[in-house]
Structure formats: C-alpha cells, structure tokens
Design a protein around this motif. Structure first.
Motif, PDB file in Angstrom:
ATOM      1  N   THR A 180       0.829  -1.197   0.000  1.00 24.81           N
ATOM      2  CA  THR A 180       0.000   0.000   0.000  1.00 24.81           C
ATOM      3  C   THR A 180       0.866   1.251   0.000  1.00 24.81           C
ATOM      4  OG1 THR A 180      -0.140  -0.035   2.432  1.00 24.81           O
ATOM      5  CG2 THR A 180      -1.916  -1.123   1.210  1.00 24.81           C
ATOM      6  N   ILE A 181       0.316   2.313  -0.580  1.00 23.55           N
ATOM      7  CA  ILE A 181       0.952   3.633  -0.577  1.00 23.55           C
ATOM      8  C   ILE A 181      -0.071   4.621  -0.048  1.00 23.55           C
ATOM      9  CG2 ILE A 181       1.949   5.474  -1.979  1.00 23.55           C
ATOM     10  CD1 ILE A 181       2.879   3.345  -3.943  1.00 23.55           C
ATOM     11  N   ASP A 182       0.284   5.304   1.032  1.00 25.53           N
ATOM     12  CA  ASP A 182      -0.640   6.224   1.693  1.00 25.53           C
ATOM     13  C   ASP A 182      -0.185   7.660   1.453  1.00 25.53           C
ATOM     14  OD1 ASP A 182      -2.420   7.563   3.265  1.00 25.53           O
ATOM     15  OD2 ASP A 182      -2.105   6.366   5.068  1.00 25.53           O
ATOM     16  N   ASN A 183      -0.895   8.359   0.568  1.00 20.67           N
ATOM     17  CA  ASN A 183      -0.611   9.766   0.292  1.00 20.67           C
ATOM     18  C   ASN A 183      -1.623  10.692   0.958  1.00 20.67           C
ATOM     19  OD1 ASN A 183       1.688   9.346  -1.327  1.00 20.67           O
ATOM     20  ND2 ASN A 183       0.418   8.908  -3.125  1.00 20.67           N
ATOM     21  N   ARG A 184      -2.366  10.128   1.908  1.00 17.30           N
ATOM     22  CA  ARG A 184      -3.399  10.867   2.641  1.00 17.30           C
ATOM     23  C   ARG A 184      -4.499  11.382   1.704  1.00 17.30           C
ATOM     24  NH1 ARG A 184      -0.968   8.562   5.950  1.00 17.30           N
ATOM     25  NH2 ARG A 184      -0.131   9.328   7.938  1.00 17.30           N
ATOM     26  N   SER A 185      -4.817  10.561   0.714  1.00 12.04           N
ATOM     27  CA  SER A 185      -5.873  10.905  -0.227  1.00 12.04           C
ATOM     28  C   SER A 185      -7.159  10.205   0.163  1.00 12.04           C
ATOM     29  CB  SER A 185      -5.454  10.500  -1.639  1.00 12.04           C
ATOM     30  OG  SER A 185      -6.518  10.673  -2.557  1.00 12.04           O
ATOM     31  N   ASP A 186      -8.299  10.769  -0.251  1.00 12.00           N
ATOM     32  CA  ASP A 186      -9.572  10.086   0.007  1.00 12.00           C
ATOM     33  C   ASP A 186      -9.943   9.169  -1.151  1.00 12.00           C
ATOM     34  OD1 ASP A 186     -10.223  11.918  -1.937  1.00 12.00           O
ATOM     35  OD2 ASP A 186     -11.798  12.924  -0.783  1.00 12.00           O
ATOM     36  N   THR A 187      -9.040   9.085  -2.152  1.00 11.84           N
ATOM     37  CA  THR A 187      -9.241   8.219  -3.305  1.00 11.84           C
ATOM     38  C   THR A 187      -8.089   7.226  -3.395  1.00 11.84           C
ATOM     39  OG1 THR A 187     -10.386   9.965  -4.540  1.00 11.84           O
ATOM     40  CG2 THR A 187      -9.471   8.135  -5.821  1.00 11.84           C
ATOM     41  N   VAL A 188      -8.407   5.979  -3.766  1.00 16.92           N
ATOM     42  CA  VAL A 188      -7.371   4.950  -3.865  1.00 16.92           C
ATOM     43  C   VAL A 188      -7.566   4.154  -5.155  1.00 16.92           C
ATOM     44  CG1 VAL A 188      -8.743   3.272  -2.538  1.00 16.92           C
ATOM     45  CG2 VAL A 188      -6.250   3.008  -2.678  1.00 16.92           C
ATOM     46  N   LEU A 207       1.732   9.396  -9.206  1.00 13.32           N
ATOM     47  CA  LEU A 207       0.609   8.909  -8.404  1.00 13.32           C
ATOM     48  C   LEU A 207       0.064  10.053  -7.564  1.00 13.32           C
ATOM     49  CD1 LEU A 207      -1.007   6.368  -7.545  1.00 13.32           C
ATOM     50  CD2 LEU A 207       0.645   6.092  -5.685  1.00 13.32           C
ATOM     51  N   GLN A 208      -1.167  10.431  -7.822  1.00 10.24           N
ATOM     52  CA  GLN A 208      -1.786  11.544  -7.104  1.00 10.24           C
ATOM     53  C   GLN A 208      -2.813  11.076  -6.084  1.00 10.24           C
ATOM     54  OE1 GLN A 208      -3.223  13.825 -10.501  1.00 10.24           O
ATOM     55  NE2 GLN A 208      -1.401  15.134 -10.435  1.00 10.24           N
ATOM     56  N   THR A 209      -2.995   9.772  -5.960  1.00 11.82           N
ATOM     57  CA  THR A 209      -3.933   9.214  -4.996  1.00 11.82           C
ATOM     58  C   THR A 209      -3.194   8.202  -4.128  1.00 11.82           C
ATOM     59  OG1 THR A 209      -4.537   7.351  -6.433  1.00 11.82           O
ATOM     60  CG2 THR A 209      -5.773   9.408  -6.722  1.00 11.82           C
ATOM     61  N   ASP A 210      -3.917   7.501  -3.276  1.00  8.73           N
ATOM     62  CA  ASP A 210      -3.354   6.344  -2.573  1.00  8.73           C
ATOM     63  C   ASP A 210      -3.408   5.150  -3.518  1.00  8.73           C
ATOM     64  OD1 ASP A 210      -3.149   8.033  -0.451  1.00  8.73           O
ATOM     65  OD2 ASP A 210      -4.722   7.095   0.758  1.00  8.73           O
ATOM     66  N   ALA A 211      -2.691   4.091  -3.171  1.00  2.66           N
ATOM     67  CA  ALA A 211      -2.672   2.905  -4.036  1.00  2.66           C
ATOM     68  C   ALA A 211      -2.534   1.640  -3.202  1.00  2.66           C
ATOM     69  CB  ALA A 211      -1.529   2.995  -5.042  1.00  2.66           C
ATOM     70  N   ALA A 212      -3.040   0.543  -3.764  1.00  2.05           N
ATOM     71  CA  ALA A 212      -2.904  -0.771  -3.135  1.00  2.05           C
ATOM     72  C   ALA A 212      -2.687  -1.810  -4.224  1.00  2.05           C
ATOM     73  CB  ALA A 212      -4.139  -1.125  -2.312  1.00  2.05           C
ATOM     74  N   VAL A 213      -1.767  -2.723  -3.992  1.00  4.24           N
ATOM     75  CA  VAL A 213      -1.508  -3.843  -4.897  1.00  4.24           C
ATOM     76  C   VAL A 213      -1.750  -5.117  -4.104  1.00  4.24           C
ATOM     77  CG1 VAL A 213       0.160  -4.990  -6.388  1.00  4.24           C
ATOM     78  CG2 VAL A 213       0.226  -2.492  -6.144  1.00  4.24           C
ATOM     79  N   LEU A 214      -2.682  -5.954  -4.569  1.00  6.71           N
ATOM     80  CA  LEU A 214      -3.059  -7.151  -3.819  1.00  6.71           C
ATOM     81  C   LEU A 214      -2.034  -8.277  -3.936  1.00  6.71           C
ATOM     82  CD1 LEU A 214      -6.875  -7.396  -4.668  1.00  6.71           C
ATOM     83  CD2 LEU A 214      -5.755  -6.179  -2.773  1.00  6.71           C
ATOM     84  N   ASN A 215      -1.321  -8.339  -5.056  1.00  8.12           N
ATOM     85  CA  ASN A 215      -0.403  -9.463  -5.323  1.00  8.12           C
ATOM     86  C   ASN A 215      -1.146 -10.799  -5.297  1.00  8.12           C
ATOM     87  OD1 ASN A 215       1.985  -7.840  -5.536  1.00  8.12           O
ATOM     88  ND2 ASN A 215       1.983  -7.643  -3.305  1.00  8.12           N
ATOM     89  N   SER A 216      -2.375 -10.809  -5.768  1.00  5.84           N
ATOM     90  CA  SER A 216      -3.290 -11.953  -5.856  1.00  5.84           C
ATOM     91  C   SER A 216      -4.608 -11.542  -5.213  1.00  5.84           C
ATOM     92  CB  SER A 216      -2.765 -13.211  -5.157  1.00  5.84           C
ATOM     93  OG  SER A 216      -3.752 -14.238  -5.201  1.00  5.84           O
ATOM     94  N   VAL A 217      -5.704 -11.830  -5.899  1.00  2.00           N
ATOM     95  CA  VAL A 217      -7.010 -11.447  -5.378  1.00  2.00           C
ATOM     96  C   VAL A 217      -7.340 -12.168  -4.075  1.00  2.00           C
ATOM     97  CG1 VAL A 217      -8.012 -10.770  -7.592  1.00  2.00           C
ATOM     98  CG2 VAL A 217      -8.089 -13.166  -6.896  1.00  2.00           C
ATOM     99  N   VAL A 218      -6.641 -13.259  -3.789  1.00  2.00           N
ATOM    100  CA  VAL A 218      -6.893 -13.959  -2.529  1.00  2.00           C
ATOM    101  C   VAL A 218      -6.508 -13.085  -1.337  1.00  2.00           C
ATOM    102  CG1 VAL A 218      -4.634 -15.091  -2.272  1.00  2.00           C
ATOM    103  CG2 VAL A 218      -6.705 -16.244  -1.448  1.00  2.00           C
TER     104      VAL A 218
END
Length: 295
Positions: A180-188, A207-218
């Motif tokens: 995860t990347i937390d840029n203190r945005s209300d959008t991810v 990257l102007q928002t927050d982001a998350a990479v699951l590395n597998s939907v599980v």
C-alpha cells in the motif's frame, strides 16, 4: 495445451516453492506448510509428495494442484487448467539442475540491490514499464533454488516479502502480502498485480492518490482495512471471473465507499498491463504524421 492428467502430475511442492512457500517440516513422503489459503501460525497444510495431493486440516478440504489453483486464484476448473497449462499466474520456478535431488527443494533469497541488470530492465521495457518508474518501485533480487543462483525483478510487499518476475520466472518470497501507498488521499487505486500498478504509473507519470496492490485477489481481505478508509475506490482488476468476483467482493466489503470498476477501460484485454503493451506496440508501428496535420 497440456492434458488435465499431465497438469495434475506437476509437483505441488514445486508449485508452492515458486510462490516462495517452503515446508516447515518434511520427509521423503510429505511436507507440512503454513496454509497459503488462510492466516495461521501452526502449519496444518499437508502435501503428500507420493500422491501429489494436498489437504488443509483447518479448512477440511484438499485435492489436486488444479483444486489448489482454483482456490488460490478464485477461478473455476477450466480457468485453473488454462492458467497451469499456459504458465500464467502459476508461479512455476525456473528449471533447476538435473543433478540436484528432487526429494527436497530449497528456495533462498541471497540479497537485493538497485535494479540495474540490462536483462531485467529490458524485460520490464518489453512489458511497457518505463525505466524511471521501475527504478522507483522495484529492486533487483538475487535468489537460489537448490543452490543454483538466479535474479529477478523484485517488488516488496508490506510484510517484507517479494513478488519476483523475470522473462523465465514468476514467483515470490513469503510472506505473501499486499503493498500500500498512503498519500493521505480520500481516493485509492487498487490492482491485482504490481505489473498493472507499474503500467498505470507509466501511463499517468505520477501517483496523485493512494494505491494498493493485492499481489493476488486472494489477498483482498488483507487490504480491506486500508481500502475502506477511502471515499472512492478505483478497481483495476483482471477481465476474468476471478477479477469480477473480487470487484463484487470489494463493493460488499466496503459499503461506505464508492467502488468504480475500471476494467471496462481495457475490456478487450486480460488486464491493464496487456492493454498497455498493446497500446505501446500500436504507437511504435503507427506511421509518423506529416508536419502540419491536426492531431
């Protein structure tokens, strides 16, 4: 395409090693693992090396390698067969020396360093990933399988594990987790894999928002506490049944957020990276416009 029987003969132990999962205890007949299907601290996932079958005592379920992939990738039988047959998402490691005994497979991370090897930079470029983006988020990870050394592009997760990719290898080093990347945005923005994330950045530049990479939907449940904090969630999941289910689960698990399914943007392709590669290819072969022509 390989036959179903041939796919079922592929060693589950080798498949798990490719995902960076090693037994906590094993002998020539079986191995005990921490379950890849759920969180646990006491190993209760048994792989029978002789019959090439697995059983998760905590779930009370087991079966062949196809059954395992169906659960890990949250897909149906036909999709699991296709994934294993094509080598997609199967995390099968690079071949090891035939002189090494097959009774015990060992995977060991040696070290990581800044990404610089031309073969890895070239591999990422072939996937449409811009070098400056790759250098900011990836490392060069050297590892060994049964004493034979390899190297791959490494993408570190929040728990310190790695997703590893190269032209010949798709695997990982446990623990398997999200990034995860937390840029203190209300959008991810949220992605199944890091290649999709890097593709997004290669298109957007920053990257102007927050982001998350699951590395597998599980791993979706692990990301919910982070995702649920956001007002708006843009989901860039794969255009397959597993991706559709993950999007539906995301909407159900984050009822107070607006979940926007972005997969329609690349509806003709399996995922965002495949779309980005195709777009780069079209731009490369497109004839140059004459000076003065309108864009």
């Amino acid at each position: 395409m390989k036959t179903v029987q041939a796919i079922k003969c592929f060693p589950i132990r080798t498949y798990l090693t490719g995902r960076g999962l090693l037994p906590t205890k094993e002998n020539s007949r079986y191995g005990l693992y921490l379950s890849p299907l759920r969180e646990e601290h006491t190993p209760s996932f048994k792989v029978d090396y002789m019959q090439n079958l697995w059983y998760d005592f905590g779930l009370g379920a087991g079966g062949s390698i196809i059954d395992l992939v169906m659960r890990l990738e949250r897909c149906d039988f036909a999709q699991a067969v296709r994934l294993l047959s094509n080598g997609e998402r199967s995390h099968i490691p690079a071949p090891v020396s035939s002189s090494v005994s097959p009774s015990v497979t060992t995977f060991r991370t040696l070290f990581d360093m800044p990404l610089r090897h031309p073969a890895l930079v070239g591999y990422l470029s072939s996937r449409g990933i811009k070098p400056d983006i790759a250098f900011g988020y990836c490392r060069e990870v050297h590892y060994a399988i049964n004493g034979r050394e390899y190297f791959a592009v490494g993408f570190r997760n929040n728990a310190g594990g790695w997703e590893l990719r190269s032209e010949r290898f798709k695997g990982g080093v446990s623990p398997k987790h999200i990034m995860t990347i937390d840029n203190r945005s209300d959008t991810v923005v949220v992605f199944e894999g890091f290649m999709d994330f890097l593709s997004y950045l290669s298109m957007k530049k920053q990257l102007q928002t927050d982001a998350a990479v699951l590395n597998s939907v599980v791993n979706l449940p692990k990301a919910i506490p982070f995702l649920d904090r956001h007002t708006t969630i843009h989901a860039f999941f794969d255009n397959d049944e597993a991706g559709q289910k993950a999007t539906a689960d995301l909407k159900r698990l984050c009822p107070n957020s607006t979940v926007i399914n972005r997969s329609h943007l690349y509806r003709e392709h399996k995922d965002l990276n495949e779309y980005w590669q195709a777009k780069q290819s079209r731009q490369h072969i497109a004839p140059k416009r004459k000076r003065g022509m309108k864009m």
